[in-house]
Design an enzyme around this catalytic site. Structure first.
Site, PDB file in Angstrom:
ATOM      1  N   GLY A  98     -28.089 -14.286  54.543  1.00 26.99           N
ATOM      2  CA  GLY A  98     -28.992 -13.217  54.988  1.00 26.99           C
ATOM      3  C   GLY A  98     -28.881 -12.042  54.034  1.00 26.99           C
ATOM      4  O   GLY A  98     -28.005 -12.007  53.165  1.00 26.99           O
ATOM      5  N   GLY A 100     -27.478  -9.245  52.942  1.00 28.35           N
ATOM      6  CA  GLY A 100     -26.246  -8.504  53.225  1.00 28.35           C
ATOM      7  C   GLY A 100     -26.235  -7.137  52.583  1.00 28.35           C
ATOM      8  O   GLY A 100     -25.414  -6.280  52.921  1.00 28.35           O
ATOM      9  N   LYS A 121     -32.369  -3.059  47.208  1.00 23.51           N
ATOM     10  CA  LYS A 121     -31.156  -3.859  47.049  1.00 23.51           C
ATOM     11  C   LYS A 121     -29.999  -2.890  46.790  1.00 23.51           C
ATOM     12  O   LYS A 121     -30.097  -2.061  45.876  1.00 23.51           O
ATOM     13  CB  LYS A 121     -31.356  -4.809  45.858  1.00 23.51           C
ATOM     14  N   GLY A 134     -22.362  -3.954  51.285  1.00 23.64           N
ATOM     15  CA  GLY A 134     -23.795  -3.681  51.339  1.00 23.64           C
ATOM     16  C   GLY A 134     -24.313  -2.869  50.154  1.00 23.64           C
ATOM     17  O   GLY A 134     -25.476  -2.487  50.121  1.00 23.64           O
ATOM     18  N   ARG A 184     -37.029  -3.705  44.601  1.00 21.24           N
ATOM     19  CA  ARG A 184     -37.526  -4.990  44.120  1.00 21.24           C
ATOM     20  C   ARG A 184     -38.883  -5.293  44.747  1.00 21.24           C
ATOM     21  O   ARG A 184     -39.116  -5.001  45.914  1.00 21.24           O
ATOM     22  CB  ARG A 184     -36.521  -6.075  44.500  1.00 21.24           C
ATOM     23  N   ARG A 191     -37.197 -17.956  50.990  1.00 18.87           N
ATOM     24  CA  ARG A 191     -36.358 -18.771  50.114  1.00 18.87           C
ATOM     25  C   ARG A 191     -36.243 -20.180  50.696  1.00 18.87           C
ATOM     26  O   ARG A 191     -36.487 -20.372  51.897  1.00 18.87           O
ATOM     27  CB  ARG A 191     -34.940 -18.172  50.055  1.00 18.87           C
ATOM     28  N   ASP A 260     -30.391 -20.394  48.301  1.00 24.77           N
ATOM     29  CA  ASP A 260     -30.849 -19.083  48.784  1.00 24.77           C
ATOM     30  C   ASP A 260     -31.443 -18.263  47.644  1.00 24.77           C
ATOM     31  O   ASP A 260     -32.070 -17.239  47.892  1.00 24.77           O
ATOM     32  CB  ASP A 260     -29.697 -18.316  49.446  1.00 24.77           C
ATOM     33  N   ASN A 261     -31.257 -18.716  46.418  1.00 29.85           N
ATOM     34  CA  ASN A 261     -31.835 -18.011  45.275  1.00 29.85           C
ATOM     35  C   ASN A 261     -33.025 -18.764  44.700  1.00 29.85           C
ATOM     36  O   ASN A 261     -33.344 -18.633  43.516  1.00 29.85           O
ATOM     37  CB  ASN A 261     -30.770 -17.793  44.191  1.00 29.85           C
ATOM     38  N   ASP A 270     -33.192 -13.093  42.056  1.00 31.13           N
ATOM     39  CA  ASP A 270     -31.747 -12.837  42.121  1.00 31.13           C
ATOM     40  C   ASP A 270     -31.048 -13.076  40.789  1.00 31.13           C
ATOM     41  O   ASP A 270     -30.496 -14.140  40.517  1.00 31.13           O
ATOM     42  CB  ASP A 270     -31.084 -13.668  43.238  1.00 31.13           C
TER      43      ASP A 270
HETATM   44  P1  AMP Z   1     -26.265 -13.152  45.708  1.00 25.53           P
HETATM   45  O1  AMP Z   1     -25.084 -13.736  45.000  1.00 25.53           O
HETATM   46  O2  AMP Z   1     -26.610 -11.758  45.249  1.00 25.53           O
HETATM   47  O3  AMP Z   1     -27.437 -14.056  45.713  1.00 25.53           O
HETATM   48  O4  AMP Z   1     -25.806 -12.961  47.218  1.00 25.53           O
HETATM   49  C1  AMP Z   1     -25.341 -13.996  48.045  1.00 25.53           C
HETATM   50  C2  AMP Z   1     -25.144 -13.480  49.448  1.00 25.53           C
HETATM   51  O5  AMP Z   1     -24.120 -12.475  49.472  1.00 25.53           O
HETATM   52  C3  AMP Z   1     -26.375 -12.826  50.061  1.00 25.53           C
HETATM   53  O6  AMP Z   1     -26.375 -13.103  51.439  1.00 25.53           O
HETATM   54  C4  AMP Z   1     -26.148 -11.366  49.791  1.00 25.53           C
HETATM   55  O7  AMP Z   1     -26.838 -10.542  50.700  1.00 25.53           O
HETATM   56  C5  AMP Z   1     -24.647 -11.262  49.994  1.00 25.53           C
HETATM   57  N1  AMP Z   1     -24.059 -10.134  49.258  1.00 25.53           N
HETATM   58  C6  AMP Z   1     -23.914 -10.009  47.915  1.00 25.53           C
HETATM   59  N2  AMP Z   1     -23.315  -8.847  47.606  1.00 25.53           N
HETATM   60  C7  AMP Z   1     -23.081  -8.206  48.775  1.00 25.53           C
HETATM   61  C8  AMP Z   1     -22.483  -6.958  49.135  1.00 25.53           C
HETATM   62  N3  AMP Z   1     -22.008  -6.122  48.216  1.00 25.53           N
HETATM   63  N4  AMP Z   1     -22.419  -6.656  50.443  1.00 25.53           N
HETATM   64  C9  AMP Z   1     -22.893  -7.479  51.381  1.00 25.53           C
HETATM   65  N5  AMP Z   1     -23.451  -8.663  51.121  1.00 25.53           N
HETATM   66  C10 AMP Z   1     -23.549  -9.026  49.837  1.00 25.53           C
HETATM   67 MG    MG Z   2     -29.140 -14.206  46.436  1.00 24.25          MG
END
Ligand code: AMP
Ligand code: MG
Length: 494
Positions: A98, A100, A121, A134, A184, A191, A260-261, A270
């Protein structure tokens, strides 16, 4: 959960025309949440041209106001922020995920009638943050800005970057970093992982709502098709085969092709540990955590098929009531992916070599060049650029193996004489000259994050806008990295 009281007093209209179509989905698909409060917002970069395409006039907005707007401190009229739920296979393992650290403001209806997600983001924790903060750091958000804009210049479907603004807060990664928010823009954030999430809910109505929504949004021509879910699957498989072929053709390594990407729209999304390959090598990996090379350059086409197979699995209950029959239908579509990929790729490679017609031996001609490039450690982008400009002054090209390939290619090009476009014009229009080479991106990010100097990045962005033009002002940016600077690593969890 941090909440905030974003100011909702109106700015001059600015052209916002936000809709909330995703919010019509069942509640399990999102959480209502506002962006976190930040201490000292400041503008770093705004993509004014793209703002205009969206119908937004941000040019006259004072920097301070723009910074408040683009960090979520002052929500635009019509914004109803949410975080989206999704799941995904990360390096092959299934996880509930989700947004995050991302928050969707809504969808902007542009003056020409298109609909685009506007998402922050790095704007704070959500229900889906798990252990994360977050937040996002400035360097990686600028990196996403540069890479997404570069892909767009290359004509490759991608999410876009509207702005990066710093928050004035510190984000802790390996070291303390400046916090930032990227705005973004995407034709949607649906996805493969959104469908995986829907499938785990095990309620057919949820899955059907999501599929119908995705079809209406991205493939409206299928809405009334009696076999719309099958056609939808076919369309997603096809657009991913096309997208990944286009990455291969410019040497782009995404780096985290988790499900998810991968979008339903066919846009690249992403940009974490992604990078453009310098010397040609199918085993090229940049991500520091991709030890097995799962997402290596040469593996991207196969992973694309693996991912769309996961997508097909989620649609099974909609394809046929009988599971075995559904599996058969889905398998048949997935089996068409390799041929679709090969056809997009070969078509693109032909153009890179100035060929408009197709001959049976073309695939072998291309492979011979790639084999030589690999053996000679030739730079992927520069080789095609040099062939396009017929500049073979580099010592590398004295190699006998290259010479014999070149002779064979010249004969093949000669057979194109009747083509409508001259071969060299065709080549120059598809082979980029400036790409965001890793050492240049790092240079730009270092200047921005360490010295607060945005000029290096602005110059790189300007050069990338005219990626096919061979502008003499940017000839330094065309060059591969100096020897010894090529062992490049990028980092996830940015
Ligand atoms: P990503 O690697 O950016 O595609 O993220 C993979 C998952 O980790 C997604 O659900 C993001 O929302 C979550 N995520 C990445 N970085 C953070 C962060 N700093 N805080 C909370 N969730 C994160
Ligand atoms: Mg991602």
């Amino acid at each position: 959960m941090p909440t905030k009281s974003s100011s909702r007093a109106d700015l001059p209209s600015l052209g916002w025309n936000l809709e909330q179509t995703y919010k019509q989905l069942p509640r399990v698909f999102f959480q209502e949440i506002e962006p976190a409060t930040v201490s000292a917002p400041d503008i770093c970069v705004v993509n004014q041209r793209h703002a205009e395409r969206l119908g937004l006039s941000l040019r006259d907005l004072p920097d301070k106001e723009a910074a408040r707007l683009l960090t979520g401190q002052h929500l635009p009229t019509g914004a109803k922020p949410i975080a989206q739920a999704y799941a995904g296979h990360q390096f092959g393992g299934f996880t509930m995920l989700g947004d995050g650290r991302a928050i969707l403001l809504g969808e902007q209806r542009t003056p020409s009638g298109e609909l685009f997600d506007i998402q922050f983001k790095g704007s704070g924790r959500t229900l889906y943050s798990r252990g994360g903060d977050g937040r996002a750091a400035l360097g990686p958000m600028l990196r996403e800005y540069i890479i997404s804009e570069a892909l767009a210049s290359l004509g490759i479907p991608t999410t876009r970057s509207l702005a990066v603004a710093t928050t004035g807060d510190t984000v802790y990664r390996e070291t303390a970093r400046q916090g930032a928010v990227l705005t973004r823009v995407a034709s949607s954030h649906l996805r493969v992982g959104t469908f995986q999430y829907a499938a785990t809910l095990r309620e057919l109505d949820n899955l059907r709502s999501l599929a119908d929504y995705a079809i209406a949004r991205h493939y409206p021509e299928l809405v009334d098709d009696s076999q719309r879910y099958l056609q939808f699957l076919r369309a997603v498989v096809d657009c991913q085969a096309s997208l990944i072929a286009r990455w291969q053709l410019v040497g782009f390594v995404h780096g985290v092709m988790n499900t998810d990407n991968m979008t339903i729209s066919g846009e690249s999304i992403d940009f974490g540990p992604c990078a453009f390959m310098d010397t040609y090598d199918p085993a090229t990996v940049f991500s520091s955590i991709d030890h097995g090379g799962r997402y290596a350059y040469g593996n991207q086409p196969n992973i694309g098929q693996w991912n769309v197979a996961r997508f097909a699995e989620t649609l099974l209950p909609l394809l046929n009531k009988d599971q075995d029959a559904a599996v058969e239908i889905a398998t048949d579509v997935i089996h068409q992916y390799p041929a679709a990929f090969q056809s997009y790729w070969l078509d693109g490679m032909r153009k890179k070599l100035g060929l408009q017609s197709g001959e049976d031996s073309d695939a072998e001609l291309v492979q011979q060049l790639l084999d030589w490039m690999q053996a000679a450690s030739a730079d992927f982008t520069k080789t095609f650029d040099d062939l396009s400009t017929a500049d073979l002054s580099d010592d590398l090209y004295r190699d006998e193996r290259f010479q014999s390939w070149h002779a064979r290619w010249s004969v093949r090009v000669d057979r194109e004489r009747s083509a409508s476009l001259a071969s060299d014009d065709l080549m120059r229009s598809v082979n980029p000259s400036v790409i965001p080479r890793n050492h240049r991106v790092e240079e730009a990010l270092l200047a921005a994050t360490r010295d607060n100097d945005l000029r290096v990045m602005e110059r790189l962005l300007a050069a990338l806008e005219s990626t096919f033009e061979r502008d003499e002002r940017y000839s330094d940016l065309r060059l591969p990295p100096p020897p010894g600077q090529s062992a490049y690593r990028t980092f996830c969890g940015t």
